[in-house]
Design a protein around this motif. Structure first.
Motif, PDB file in Angstrom:
ATOM      1  N   ILE A 143       8.884  -4.780  -1.713  1.00  0.00           N
ATOM      2  CA  ILE A 143       7.940  -4.430  -0.648  1.00  0.00           C
ATOM      3  C   ILE A 143       8.296  -5.171   0.641  1.00  0.00           C
ATOM      4  CG2 ILE A 143       6.087  -3.737  -2.210  1.00  0.00           C
ATOM      5  CD1 ILE A 143       4.769  -6.485  -1.690  1.00  0.00           C
ATOM      6  N   THR A 144       9.438  -5.813   0.643  1.00  0.00           N
ATOM      7  CA  THR A 144       9.929  -6.484   1.835  1.00  0.00           C
ATOM      8  C   THR A 144      10.292  -5.446   2.882  1.00  0.00           C
ATOM      9  OG1 THR A 144      10.771  -8.311   0.517  1.00  0.00           O
ATOM     10  CG2 THR A 144      11.704  -8.058   2.717  1.00  0.00           C
ATOM     11  N   ASN A 145       9.929  -5.714   4.120  1.00  0.00           N
ATOM     12  CA  ASN A 145      10.210  -4.831   5.249  1.00  0.00           C
ATOM     13  C   ASN A 145       9.587  -3.448   5.064  1.00  0.00           C
ATOM     14  OD1 ASN A 145      11.195  -4.753   7.831  1.00  0.00           O
ATOM     15  ND2 ASN A 145      13.201  -4.027   7.237  1.00  0.00           N
ATOM     16  N   SER A 146       8.344  -3.428   4.665  1.00  0.00           N
ATOM     17  CA  SER A 146       7.573  -2.199   4.446  1.00  0.00           C
ATOM     18  C   SER A 146       7.548  -1.339   5.706  1.00  0.00           C
ATOM     19  CB  SER A 146       6.140  -2.575   4.068  1.00  0.00           C
ATOM     20  OG  SER A 146       5.288  -1.463   4.117  1.00  0.00           O
ATOM     21  N   PRO A 147       7.535  -0.019   5.544  1.00  0.00           N
ATOM     22  CA  PRO A 147       7.413   0.854   6.713  1.00  0.00           C
ATOM     23  C   PRO A 147       5.997   0.873   7.299  1.00  0.00           C
ATOM     24  CG  PRO A 147       7.505   2.170   4.710  1.00  0.00           C
ATOM     25  CD  PRO A 147       7.748   0.735   4.305  1.00  0.00           C
TER      26      PRO A 147
ATOM     27  N   LYS B 224      -4.771  -9.697  -2.113  1.00  0.00           N
ATOM     28  CA  LYS B 224      -5.269  -8.829  -3.186  1.00  0.00           C
ATOM     29  C   LYS B 224      -4.239  -7.745  -3.466  1.00  0.00           C
ATOM     30  CE  LYS B 224     -10.225  -9.081  -2.296  1.00  0.00           C
ATOM     31  NZ  LYS B 224     -11.397  -8.285  -1.917  1.00  0.00           N
ATOM     32  N   LEU B 225      -4.247  -7.264  -4.697  1.00  0.00           N
ATOM     33  CA  LEU B 225      -3.399  -6.120  -5.030  1.00  0.00           C
ATOM     34  C   LEU B 225      -4.014  -4.860  -4.436  1.00  0.00           C
ATOM     35  CD1 LEU B 225      -2.683  -6.684  -8.832  1.00  0.00           C
ATOM     36  CD2 LEU B 225      -1.036  -6.862  -6.958  1.00  0.00           C
ATOM     37  N   PRO B 226      -3.234  -4.058  -3.723  1.00  0.00           N
ATOM     38  CA  PRO B 226      -3.783  -2.772  -3.286  1.00  0.00           C
ATOM     39  C   PRO B 226      -3.983  -1.890  -4.515  1.00  0.00           C
ATOM     40  CG  PRO B 226      -1.472  -2.936  -2.675  1.00  0.00           C
ATOM     41  CD  PRO B 226      -1.871  -4.260  -3.264  1.00  0.00           C
ATOM     42  N   SER B 227      -4.786  -0.847  -4.382  1.00  0.00           N
ATOM     43  CA  SER B 227      -5.173  -0.033  -5.539  1.00  0.00           C
ATOM     44  C   SER B 227      -3.979   0.550  -6.293  1.00  0.00           C
ATOM     45  CB  SER B 227      -6.135   1.078  -5.120  1.00  0.00           C
ATOM     46  OG  SER B 227      -5.517   1.948  -4.202  1.00  0.00           O
ATOM     47  N   ASN B 228      -2.913   0.961  -5.588  1.00  0.00           N
ATOM     48  CA  ASN B 228      -1.757   1.525  -6.290  1.00  0.00           C
ATOM     49  C   ASN B 228      -1.113   0.495  -7.214  1.00  0.00           C
ATOM     50  OD1 ASN B 228      -0.945   0.334  -3.696  1.00  0.00           O
ATOM     51  ND2 ASN B 228       1.114   1.040  -4.178  1.00  0.00           N
TER      52      ASN B 228
ATOM     53  N   GLU C 229       0.833  -1.209   0.000  1.00  0.00           N
ATOM     54  CA  GLU C 229       0.000   0.000   0.000  1.00  0.00           C
ATOM     55  C   GLU C 229       0.865   1.256   0.000  1.00  0.00           C
ATOM     56  OE1 GLU C 229      -2.831   0.216   3.173  1.00  0.00           O
ATOM     57  OE2 GLU C 229      -4.098  -1.313   2.275  1.00  0.00           O
ATOM     58  N   GLY C 230       0.565   2.152  -0.914  1.00  0.00           N
ATOM     59  CA  GLY C 230       1.253   3.433  -0.970  1.00  0.00           C
ATOM     60  C   GLY C 230       2.651   3.393  -1.550  1.00  0.00           C
ATOM     61  N   VAL C 231       3.134   2.235  -1.918  1.00  0.00           N
ATOM     62  CA  VAL C 231       4.471   2.124  -2.495  1.00  0.00           C
ATOM     63  C   VAL C 231       4.456   2.739  -3.896  1.00  0.00           C
ATOM     64  CG1 VAL C 231       6.190   0.486  -3.362  1.00  0.00           C
ATOM     65  CG2 VAL C 231       5.079   0.079  -1.170  1.00  0.00           C
TER      66      VAL C 231
END
Length: 163
Positions: free
Chosen positions: A82-86, A140-144, A70-72
């Motif tokens: 997206i590993t170790n996302s904030p 699911k894929l987030p919208s971004n 999300e938000g990436v």
């Protein structure tokens, strides 16, 4: 440890694939291992929470895996980790699965009809098809991410003509 298909871990025993890792873990007292979430769920393997970058312990599941993306900001070549996302609600060990296709679908003996069917299938996967991800134990894929995928799919051509 870095990134790649095969990492040089300083300790431990390697094994090939989910079955191999699960087998080594089962036969080694006190062992820990990592297998794909869907494999763990379908085989009813016990698994625990993992601490993410925000310090939160997160149990692997579809929602927290989606939160990792999300938000990436996804670059035009889509190569992003997206590993170790904030994101404090994200599972820290997550990745996208990629589908690779030629932007221009006119190659070999391919017809324009075949190219259109591929575009329809990929479009379905990133829209209506998303409803099947979680029942099949996938995130699911987030919208971004879905929007980026749709943009790439919509750039498909056949002989230079937009599909």
């Amino acid at each position: 440890m870095g990134t790649g298909n095969s990492l040089d871990w300083p300790v431990g025993t390697g094994a090939k694939g989910n079955d191999g890792v699960a087998g080594v873990v089962k036969s080694t007292p006190g062992a820990l291992g990592y297998v794909e979430l869907v494999y763990a769920k379908q085989n009813k393997l016990p698994y625990g929470s993992v601490q993410n970058r925000a310090g939160t312990f997160i149990l692997a599941d579809n929602g927290p895996a989606s939160k990792a993306a999300e938000g990436v900001v996804i670059p035009s070549d889509t190569r992003v980790s997206i590993t170790n996302s904030p994101n404090a609600d994200a599972y820290p060990i997550a990745s996208f699965t990629y589908v690779i296709f030629y932007q221009d679908q006119k190659y070999g003996n391919r017809t324009e009809a075949q190219a259109m069917e591929l575009k329809k299938m990929l479009s379905w996967m990133t829209t209506t098809g998303q409803q099947y991800n979680e029942p099949l134990d996938y995130a699911k894929l987030p919208s971004n991410a879905a929007n980026k995928a749709k943009s790439i799919i919509n750039s498909m051509t056949y002989g230079g003509k937009k599909l």
